[in-house]
Design an enzyme around this catalytic site. Structure first.
Site, PDB file in Angstrom:
ATOM      1  N   GLY A 231       0.772  -1.241   0.000  1.00  0.00           N
ATOM      2  CA  GLY A 231       0.000   0.000   0.000  1.00  0.00           C
ATOM      3  C   GLY A 231       0.799   1.285   0.000  1.00  0.00           C
ATOM      4  O   GLY A 231       0.209   2.366   0.045  1.00  0.00           O
ATOM      5  N   GLU A 273       4.739  -6.072   1.962  1.00  0.00           N
ATOM      6  CA  GLU A 273       4.296  -6.761   0.742  1.00  0.00           C
ATOM      7  C   GLU A 273       3.754  -5.758  -0.268  1.00  0.00           C
ATOM      8  O   GLU A 273       2.610  -5.823  -0.689  1.00  0.00           O
ATOM      9  CB  GLU A 273       3.279  -7.869   1.057  1.00  0.00           C
ATOM     10  CG  GLU A 273       2.075  -7.420   1.825  1.00  0.00           C
ATOM     11  CD  GLU A 273       1.129  -8.560   2.195  1.00  0.00           C
ATOM     12  OE1 GLU A 273       1.555  -9.721   2.276  1.00  0.00           O
ATOM     13  OE2 GLU A 273      -0.043  -8.263   2.424  1.00  0.00           O
ATOM     14  N   GLY A 275       3.334  -3.944  -3.848  1.00  0.00           N
ATOM     15  CA  GLY A 275       3.385  -4.212  -5.276  1.00  0.00           C
ATOM     16  C   GLY A 275       3.533  -2.917  -6.047  1.00  0.00           C
ATOM     17  O   GLY A 275       4.519  -2.668  -6.741  1.00  0.00           O
ATOM     18  N   TYR A 315     -11.740   3.884 -10.821  1.00  0.00           N
ATOM     19  CA  TYR A 315     -11.638   4.700  -9.594  1.00  0.00           C
ATOM     20  C   TYR A 315     -11.544   6.194  -9.891  1.00  0.00           C
ATOM     21  O   TYR A 315     -11.263   6.959  -8.977  1.00  0.00           O
ATOM     22  CB  TYR A 315     -10.354   4.395  -8.809  1.00  0.00           C
ATOM     23  CG  TYR A 315      -9.942   2.982  -8.575  1.00  0.00           C
ATOM     24  CD1 TYR A 315     -10.656   2.164  -7.712  1.00  0.00           C
ATOM     25  CD2 TYR A 315      -8.771   2.496  -9.157  1.00  0.00           C
ATOM     26  CE1 TYR A 315     -10.208   0.875  -7.453  1.00  0.00           C
ATOM     27  CE2 TYR A 315      -8.323   1.216  -8.894  1.00  0.00           C
ATOM     28  CZ  TYR A 315      -9.051   0.409  -8.045  1.00  0.00           C
ATOM     29  OH  TYR A 315      -8.602  -0.851  -7.774  1.00  0.00           O
ATOM     30  N   CYS A 342     -17.796   0.700 -25.543  1.00  0.00           N
ATOM     31  CA  CYS A 342     -19.138   1.283 -25.495  1.00  0.00           C
ATOM     32  C   CYS A 342     -19.501   1.545 -24.037  1.00  0.00           C
ATOM     33  O   CYS A 342     -20.481   1.003 -23.511  1.00  0.00           O
ATOM     34  CB  CYS A 342     -20.140   0.336 -26.135  1.00  0.00           C
ATOM     35  SG  CYS A 342     -19.667  -0.105 -27.800  1.00  0.00           S
ATOM     36  N   GLU A 343     -18.672   2.330 -23.408  1.00  0.00           N
ATOM     37  CA  GLU A 343     -18.833   2.681 -21.996  1.00  0.00           C
ATOM     38  C   GLU A 343     -18.307   4.094 -21.883  1.00  0.00           C
ATOM     39  O   GLU A 343     -17.155   4.340 -22.241  1.00  0.00           O
ATOM     40  CB  GLU A 343     -17.909   1.805 -21.125  1.00  0.00           C
ATOM     41  CG  GLU A 343     -18.417   0.431 -20.798  1.00  0.00           C
ATOM     42  CD  GLU A 343     -19.577   0.460 -19.832  1.00  0.00           C
ATOM     43  OE1 GLU A 343     -19.709   1.432 -19.060  1.00  0.00           O
ATOM     44  OE2 GLU A 343     -20.364  -0.502 -19.876  1.00  0.00           O
TER      45      GLU A 343
HETATM   46  C1  LIG Z   1      -3.002  -5.769  -3.196  1.00  0.00           C
HETATM   47  C2  LIG Z   1      -2.352  -6.189  -1.965  1.00  0.00           C
HETATM   48  C3  LIG Z   1      -1.026  -5.847  -1.725  1.00  0.00           C
HETATM   49  C4  LIG Z   1      -0.248  -4.931  -2.610  1.00  0.00           C
HETATM   50  O1  LIG Z   1      -0.791  -3.652  -2.621  1.00  0.00           O
HETATM   51  P1  LIG Z   1       0.014  -2.477  -3.362  1.00  0.00           P
HETATM   52  O2  LIG Z   1      -0.947  -1.336  -3.291  1.00  0.00           O
HETATM   53  O3  LIG Z   1       0.224  -2.958  -4.752  1.00  0.00           O
HETATM   54  O4  LIG Z   1       1.257  -2.278  -2.623  1.00  0.00           O
HETATM   55  C5  LIG Z   1      -0.420  -6.367  -0.599  1.00  0.00           C
HETATM   56  N1  LIG Z   1      -1.094  -7.158   0.248  1.00  0.00           N
HETATM   57  C6  LIG Z   1      -2.378  -7.499   0.050  1.00  0.00           C
HETATM   58  C7  LIG Z   1      -3.049  -8.372   1.030  1.00  0.00           C
HETATM   59  C8  LIG Z   1      -3.055  -7.026  -1.051  1.00  0.00           C
HETATM   60  O5  LIG Z   1      -4.329  -7.356  -1.237  1.00  0.00           O
END
Ligand SMILES: *Cc1c(COP(=O)(O)O)cnc(C)c1O
Length: 421
Positions: A231, A273, A275, A315, A342-343
């Protein structure tokens, strides 16, 4: 507002790529991904055994996973397909965190077979996993702080989120694990998404450190690691700045010294974690202007659509757009940049100030490297685009070809019909 976001390539490079691989396509910058991984590792080097488990769902391509793995990252998986991808590049065992929810038993089985860390989403899953598969030695729980924390737009408020254990269930759950012979314990939460305020994650660390201390006091359980989740946000808008990772690492270290060390819980591993922050800024959707339209508003039509990148439509997310070769031209036109679905929410930008755009101009949609191609879909029979990797040595590699109509129709039973050739 002058709003230039730097690009790791120039127009000539992209035109040369587009001659070989038709637009639209995704282009990932290996160098940028590697640099971000290194900064993150450096910021948390104080924490022995630190790992960022890269959220595979952000960019589920084995070539990308191989890059992040080689920088020491693990994999955060939530489905069987993501486990398969991770295994393909040799991410197995505790280099994988399996953070799923409402999980079918086959997916738990696949994760357990790989030796992944099972991060249970609900107290009822203790028995579910135990009955079906037997519990592994190490079990992690996902905590949902409920009204104790506020989330943000993308993830919503924790008290409305379907994920995780309540605090009471957490204590009861660890007790159940003890009774069932589990030896190793971990604690996880994920309460923010695309959060640019670093202090949010420091508060998350405080919350989990405090829980680890209380769990130790009440149950005699030593938590082996706390996972602060993903996040960490990225600056989608040119006027935003990134999270200062070095400062974030230092602030969490300070809390660790204040809370964990005196409680005699050192060493407690701290893991993440993320991404988005790893690949998001280093992926670009390249698309060509194919039409103009002037009615009540002015439109620029491109050959990509929401099927390639749905964040703006879904979003209302901002993605910066550069028109190659016109980065420094006056941004004196106000247009909607649209795809062909078509949106009416199939728009990459709404009333955006951009330079005059002509047919054949190449547009680069920034910060699409995470939750971009991955969220693609095929509504309206639009095919998902190719993914290309711009390697450190300047070569371009096709890491996923574009879909064909054969792919699109592969699952349909055409046998009774005369198929047009
Ligand atoms: C999606 C998700 C992430 C990664 O979120 P990012 O915004 O990409 O960093 C990590 N942990 C869980 C449980 C998620 O659902």
């Amino acid at each position: 507002m002058s709003s230039v976001k730097p690009l790791p390539f120039d127009e000539a490079t992209v035109r040369a790529i587009a001659e070989k691989y038709p637009t639209p396509f995704y282009l990932y910058d290996e160098k940028g991904i590697r640099e971000t991984c290194r900064t993150l590792n450096k910021a948390f080097a104080w924490s022995e055994g630190f790992k960022n488990y890269f959220a595979v769902k952000a960019t589920p391509n084995p070539h990308i996973l191989e890059i992040v793995k080689s920088e020491g990252l693990g994999g955060d998986c939530s489905s069987k397909a993501e486990l398969i991808l991770s295994e393909t590049v040799g991410l197995t065992g505790e280099d994988i965190m399996f953070t799923s929810n409402n999980t079918p038993v086959e997916e738990y089985r696949a994760a357990k077979d790989l030796g992944a860390v099972l991060n249970l989403d609900d107290i009822s899953h203790i028995e579910y996993v135990d009955e079906h598969l037997g519990l592994p030695d190490l079990v992690s729980f996902r905590f949902n702080p409920g009204p104790a924390r506020t989330g943000n737009v993308i993830i919503g408020n924790p008290s409305e989120a379907k994920y995780g254990f309540t605090e009471e269930q957490l204590f009861e759950g660890y007790r159940m694990l003890q009774q069932r012979g589990v030896k190793r314990f971990a604690l996880h939460t994920m309460v923010a998404s695309n959060e640019l305020d670093g202090s949010f994650f420091v508060e998350t660390a405080r919350m989990l450190f405090d829980l680890a201390i209380r769990i130790h006091k009440e149950l005699g359980i030593r938590i082996e690691f706390v996972n602060l989740g993903g996040g960490i946000g990225i600056p989608y808008r040119p006027e935003e700045g990134p999270v200062d990772l070095m400062a974030l690492g230092r602030n969490i270290e300070k809390l660790y010294q204040e809370m964990i060390v005196p409680a005699d819980l050192h060493p407690l591993r701290v893991v993440l974690e993320n991404g988005r922050m790893v690949t998001g800024p280093h992926g670009y959707l390249v698309t060509e202007c194919i039409h103009h339209k002037h009615i009540y508003r002015d439109y620029v039509g491109v050959d990509a659509s929401m099927a390639n990148l749905m964040r703006p439509g879904m979003y209302g997310a901002y993605h910066h757009i550069s028109v190659l070769g016109k980065e420094n031209a006056p941004h004196d036109r106000v247009v909607d940049v649209v795809g062909s679905l078509c949106e009416n929410n199939d728009k990459f930008a709404i009333e955006r100030s951009l330079p005059e755009i002509e047919r054949g101009d190449l547009l680069v949609i920034h910060d699409s490297g995470a939750h971009g191609h991955a969220m693609g879909f095929q509504y309206n029979g639009k095919l998902r685009s190719a993914e290309l990797l711009l390697k450190e040595n300047g070569e371009v590699e096709l890491i996923r070809r574009a879909e064909t109509y054969e792919d699109y129709f592969a699952t349909v039973d055409f046998a009774p019909f005369a198929v047009p050739q």
